[in-house]
Design a protein around this motif. Structure first.
Motif, PDB file in Angstrom:
ATOM      1  N   ASP A  94       0.833  -1.200   0.000  1.00  0.00           N
ATOM      2  CA  ASP A  94       0.000   0.000   0.000  1.00  0.00           C
ATOM      3  C   ASP A  94       0.865   1.246   0.000  1.00  0.00           C
ATOM      4  OD1 ASP A  94      -2.189  -1.568   0.062  1.00  0.00           O
ATOM      5  OD2 ASP A  94      -2.575  -1.338   2.205  1.00  0.00           O
ATOM      6  N   ALA A  97       1.683   2.394  -3.398  1.00  0.00           N
ATOM      7  CA  ALA A  97       0.523   2.995  -4.064  1.00  0.00           C
ATOM      8  C   ALA A  97       0.299   4.419  -3.579  1.00  0.00           C
ATOM      9  CB  ALA A  97      -0.720   2.145  -3.800  1.00  0.00           C
ATOM     10  N   ARG A  98       0.483   4.614  -2.279  1.00  0.00           N
ATOM     11  CA  ARG A  98       0.280   5.966  -1.745  1.00  0.00           C
ATOM     12  C   ARG A  98       1.368   6.920  -2.229  1.00  0.00           C
ATOM     13  NH1 ARG A  98      -1.214   3.059   3.095  1.00  0.00           N
ATOM     14  NH2 ARG A  98       0.877   3.390   3.919  1.00  0.00           N
ATOM     15  N   GLU A  99       2.580   6.416  -2.286  1.00  0.00           N
ATOM     16  CA  GLU A  99       3.668   7.263  -2.792  1.00  0.00           C
ATOM     17  C   GLU A  99       3.391   7.687  -4.230  1.00  0.00           C
ATOM     18  OE1 GLU A  99       6.546   8.607  -1.378  1.00  0.00           O
ATOM     19  OE2 GLU A  99       5.368   8.051   0.380  1.00  0.00           O
ATOM     20  N   MET A 101       0.467   7.899  -5.637  1.00  0.00           N
ATOM     21  CA  MET A 101      -0.648   8.849  -5.628  1.00  0.00           C
ATOM     22  C   MET A 101      -0.183  10.231  -5.188  1.00  0.00           C
ATOM     23  SD  MET A 101      -3.683   9.776  -6.144  1.00  0.00           S
ATOM     24  CE  MET A 101      -4.372   8.204  -6.685  1.00  0.00           C
ATOM     25  N   TRP A 102       0.711  10.267  -4.218  1.00  0.00           N
ATOM     26  CA  TRP A 102       1.228  11.561  -3.743  1.00  0.00           C
ATOM     27  C   TRP A 102       1.925  12.299  -4.877  1.00  0.00           C
ATOM     28  CZ3 TRP A 102       0.074  14.508   0.116  1.00  0.00           C
ATOM     29  CH2 TRP A 102       0.951  15.461   0.596  1.00  0.00           C
ATOM     30  N   LEU A 105      -0.711  13.609  -7.227  1.00  0.00           N
ATOM     31  CA  LEU A 105      -1.377  14.794  -6.673  1.00  0.00           C
ATOM     32  C   LEU A 105      -0.525  16.048  -6.882  1.00  0.00           C
ATOM     33  CD1 LEU A 105      -2.675  13.190  -3.359  1.00  0.00           C
ATOM     34  CD2 LEU A 105      -4.123  14.242  -5.103  1.00  0.00           C
ATOM     35  N   SER A 106       0.791  15.865  -6.784  1.00  0.00           N
ATOM     36  CA  SER A 106       1.674  17.029  -6.932  1.00  0.00           C
ATOM     37  C   SER A 106       1.645  17.586  -8.347  1.00  0.00           C
ATOM     38  CB  SER A 106       3.106  16.656  -6.557  1.00  0.00           C
ATOM     39  OG  SER A 106       3.698  15.880  -7.575  1.00  0.00           O
ATOM     40  N   LEU A 155      -3.079   4.498 -13.672  1.00  0.00           N
ATOM     41  CA  LEU A 155      -2.947   4.090 -12.270  1.00  0.00           C
ATOM     42  C   LEU A 155      -3.127   2.582 -12.130  1.00  0.00           C
ATOM     43  CD1 LEU A 155      -2.582   5.308  -9.436  1.00  0.00           C
ATOM     44  CD2 LEU A 155      -5.057   5.402  -9.259  1.00  0.00           C
ATOM     45  N   VAL A 157      -3.721   0.753  -9.541  1.00  0.00           N
ATOM     46  CA  VAL A 157      -4.784   0.258  -8.691  1.00  0.00           C
ATOM     47  C   VAL A 157      -6.091   0.163  -9.466  1.00  0.00           C
ATOM     48  CG1 VAL A 157      -5.532   2.514  -7.796  1.00  0.00           C
ATOM     49  CG2 VAL A 157      -5.809   0.476  -6.401  1.00  0.00           C
TER      50      VAL A 157
ATOM     51  N   MET B   1      -9.347  -1.556  -3.413  1.00  0.00           N
ATOM     52  CA  MET B   1      -9.392  -0.145  -2.999  1.00  0.00           C
ATOM     53  C   MET B   1      -9.695   0.724  -4.227  1.00  0.00           C
ATOM     54  SD  MET B   1      -6.358   2.233  -1.401  1.00  0.00           S
ATOM     55  CE  MET B   1      -6.123   1.222   0.061  1.00  0.00           C
ATOM     56  N   LEU B   6      -8.019   5.492  -1.969  1.00  0.00           N
ATOM     57  CA  LEU B   6      -6.559   5.617  -2.059  1.00  0.00           C
ATOM     58  C   LEU B   6      -6.126   7.065  -1.812  1.00  0.00           C
ATOM     59  CD1 LEU B   6      -3.734   4.578  -2.663  1.00  0.00           C
ATOM     60  CD2 LEU B   6      -4.230   4.828  -5.111  1.00  0.00           C
ATOM     61  N   THR B  10      -3.801   8.248   1.194  1.00  0.00           N
ATOM     62  CA  THR B  10      -2.559   8.964   0.882  1.00  0.00           C
ATOM     63  C   THR B  10      -2.435  10.211   1.738  1.00  0.00           C
ATOM     64  OG1 THR B  10      -2.591   8.140  -1.392  1.00  0.00           O
ATOM     65  CG2 THR B  10      -1.255  10.106  -0.960  1.00  0.00           C
ATOM     66  N   ARG B  14       0.215  11.096   5.068  1.00  0.00           N
ATOM     67  CA  ARG B  14       1.135  12.233   5.006  1.00  0.00           C
ATOM     68  C   ARG B  14       0.936  13.227   6.141  1.00  0.00           C
ATOM     69  NH1 ARG B  14       5.605  12.445   1.553  1.00  0.00           N
ATOM     70  NH2 ARG B  14       5.273  10.725   0.117  1.00  0.00           N
ATOM     71  N   GLN B 281       6.873  20.868  -9.091  1.00  0.00           N
ATOM     72  CA  GLN B 281       7.029  21.590  -7.838  1.00  0.00           C
ATOM     73  C   GLN B 281       8.500  21.635  -7.441  1.00  0.00           C
ATOM     74  OE1 GLN B 281       4.482  20.851  -4.621  1.00  0.00           O
ATOM     75  NE2 GLN B 281       2.653  21.320  -5.806  1.00  0.00           N
TER      76      GLN B 281
END
Lengths: 167, 351
Positions: A94, A97-99, A101-102, A105-106, A155, A157, B1, B6, B10, B14, B281
């Motif tokens: 997970d 996956a979050r990394e 997504m982060w 998002l950026s 993506l 997922v 998920m 997700l 996320t 953070r 960024q």
């Protein structure tokens, strides 16, 4: 100004978390919220008399993010290189996956990111998001739709979910 | 998920990246206190003086003569460093150029915070960066304290102007379409959005500081006159507390901020830079306004100074201790530690 200090101490943790989600960077978040705190102090007489000072300050953080760091660069970011498509089994955890997504998002344009943060982190309804951003609810929905489309692009997922659904 | 879950996960994961509340509050309090302290001597100007109108090649901090040798490191118009950067023994950093200038300010002593940020590039020339900027000034004269803010909104046309004090009224400023707040007597003060020829708008805000008073007409007159005298392109430079030289290939100054209390000119100014390619960024942040005490463990010396280094889940921070009159400079980012040391060795610190 004791009430200012009390207000600031009570609101700061939430504001800093919110600013972190908006900016994606600890230093920028600290900078952004620090600016807002100074402005809040300058206008405390008015802000403290508002119906919802907390919401007012949340709006100030949002506006600070959108105005100062807002830009056409967002479009550049949005059209920048996306990570290569990953296979489902690349996301064995997970965390990965979050990394991913982060990072996605950026790359969102600022206003889209603000909508995503307000909707999925602050969990505000679209009507309140529209009020915070000073736009129509339809505009909020449009931003959210575009943001989700960008975030979904390539993506893993989603591919995994689609794969499961087609089995 | 699904993707929405997700996204939520996320963000939650953070939360630990958020800065420390006490440190941010302390830093804000310091800025508030510095604004409230006497704003007197150095930047006091005569009535009508063009405080922020400066010669393009004259490195001065607002209206204060700058002792810096012009041959030293210069932040060029595109934010990169001049290729003719001299030896690293340069005594002090030179001025950073703002994207626009203020040709007129109310007379008085001025404390300022000036910021510039890369906001992308033009469609016609994608390689040429565009910059936006903001001035936040405190002007003190005769016991009256005015807060002045000027900001460029490239993405906000006059039609979308929003006011603190209700709907705006149309007005013309030097032939440009504008909208101003119809109520300037409230604590929100006077606000004005004036159309920018290249799109978007310029925002001018003038208000009496907390605890001070000013007639509404004075706010209106000052705000309009400030707007009438905004000058593009900017020739104003601000003097940072420290500079950067010879950035690594592909890296530029995407943004900088300089805050200068009126009563403490010179290296006491706080300075921040955001570095990166500017197409995504910024990846590295360099800041003299250090929030909290340096953490981590002792690192490798940089420019003869001790350092401390911390790694928090891949977010690396390097403090260069005693960089500015005993105060540290922090370099941070989600980049390898070697990159932070590389930037640290490129700091131009005052003697």
């Amino acid at each position: 100004m004791a009430d200012y200090d009390d207000f600031a101490r009570a609101q700061l943790p939430r504001l800093l978390r919110y600013a972190t989600m908006l900016t994606g960077e600890r230093e920028q978040a600290a900078d952004l919220v620090q600016d807002v705190l100074v402005k809040v102090y300058r206008h405390w007489a008015r802000i403290s008399g508002a119906d919802h000072p907390d919401r007012y300050v949340l709006r100030m953080v949002t506006n600070g993010y959108l105005s100062w760091r807002h830009s056409r660069s967002a479009r550049v970011i949005a059209s920048g290189d996306l990570p290569e498509e990953a296979r489902a089994d690349d996301f064995a955890s997970d965390h990965a996956a979050r990394e991913d997504m982060w990072q996605r998002l950026s790359r969102l344009p600022k206003r889209q990111r603000a909508v995503v943060v307000l909707r999925y982190y602050e969990q505000l309804p679209d009507s309140e998001i529209a009020g915070l951003l000073g736009c129509a609810q339809a505009t909020v929905r449009a931003h959210a739709h575009k943001a989700l489309a960008s975030l979904r692009n390539g993506l893993a997922v989603e591919q995994m979910a689609e794969a499961r659904e087609t089995r | 998920m699904n993707i929405e879950n997700l996204i939520k996960d996320t963000f939650t994961a953070r939360e630990h990246d958020a800065p420390d509340s006490d440190a941010v509050l302390a830093a804000a309090r310091q800025r508030i206190d510095s604004r409230r302290s006497g704003l007197s001597r150095p930047l006091a100007v005569a009535a009508g003086a063009t405080v922020l109108t400066l010669g393009a090649v004259t490195a001065v901090a607002l209206n204060r003569p700058d002792p810096v040798d012009q041959s030293q490191t210069v932040a060029t118009a595109n934010g990169s460093q001049d290729s003719q950067t001299p030896a690293p023994t340069a005594p002090a950093p030179a001025g950073l150029q703002m994207p626009y200038s203020l040709g007129w300010l109310p007379p008085g002593a001025v404390a300022y915070r000036a910021q510039r940020i890369n906001i992308g590039s033009s469609a016609a020339n994608p390689e040429a960066p565009l910059y936006g900027g903001e001035y936040m000034l405190t002007v003190t004269a005769g016991g009256q304290v005015l807060e002045v803010g000027v900001q460029q909104f490239r993405m906000v046309p006059v039609d979308q102007a929003m006011f603190k004090s209700g709907p705006g009224s149309p007005v013309t400023i030097k032939g440009q379409r504008a909208v101003e707040s119809s109520v300037s007597t409230g604590p929100g003060g006077y606000e004005l959005y004036v159309e920018h020829p290249d799109g978007g708008s310029m925002y001018v805000h003038v208000a009496a500081a907390y605890g001070s008073t000013a007639p509404a007409q004075q706010l209106v007159d000052n705000g309009r006159r400030i707007a009438e005298n905004i000058q593009f392109p900017g020739t104003t430079t601000v003097t940072p507390a420290f500079g950067l030289r010879d950035l690594p290939a592909g890296m530029r100054i995407c943004a900088f901020g300089v805050q200068q209390p009126a009563d403490r000119p010179g290296p006491q100014a706080t300075t921040s830079y955001s570095l990166g390619t500017c197409t995504v960024q910024p990846t590295v942040h360099v800041n003299s306004a250090v929030v909290g005490q340096p953490e981590g463990t002792p690192g490798q010396p940089v420019q003869g100074r001790e350092t401390r280094y911390a790694d928090e889940n891949g977010y690396h921070r390097l403090w260069v201790l005693g960089a500015l009159e005993g105060a540290p400079v922090v370099i941070a980012g989600r980049v390898p530690p070697a990159d932070l040391y590389d930037i640290a060795n490129r700091l131009v610190l005052p003697n």
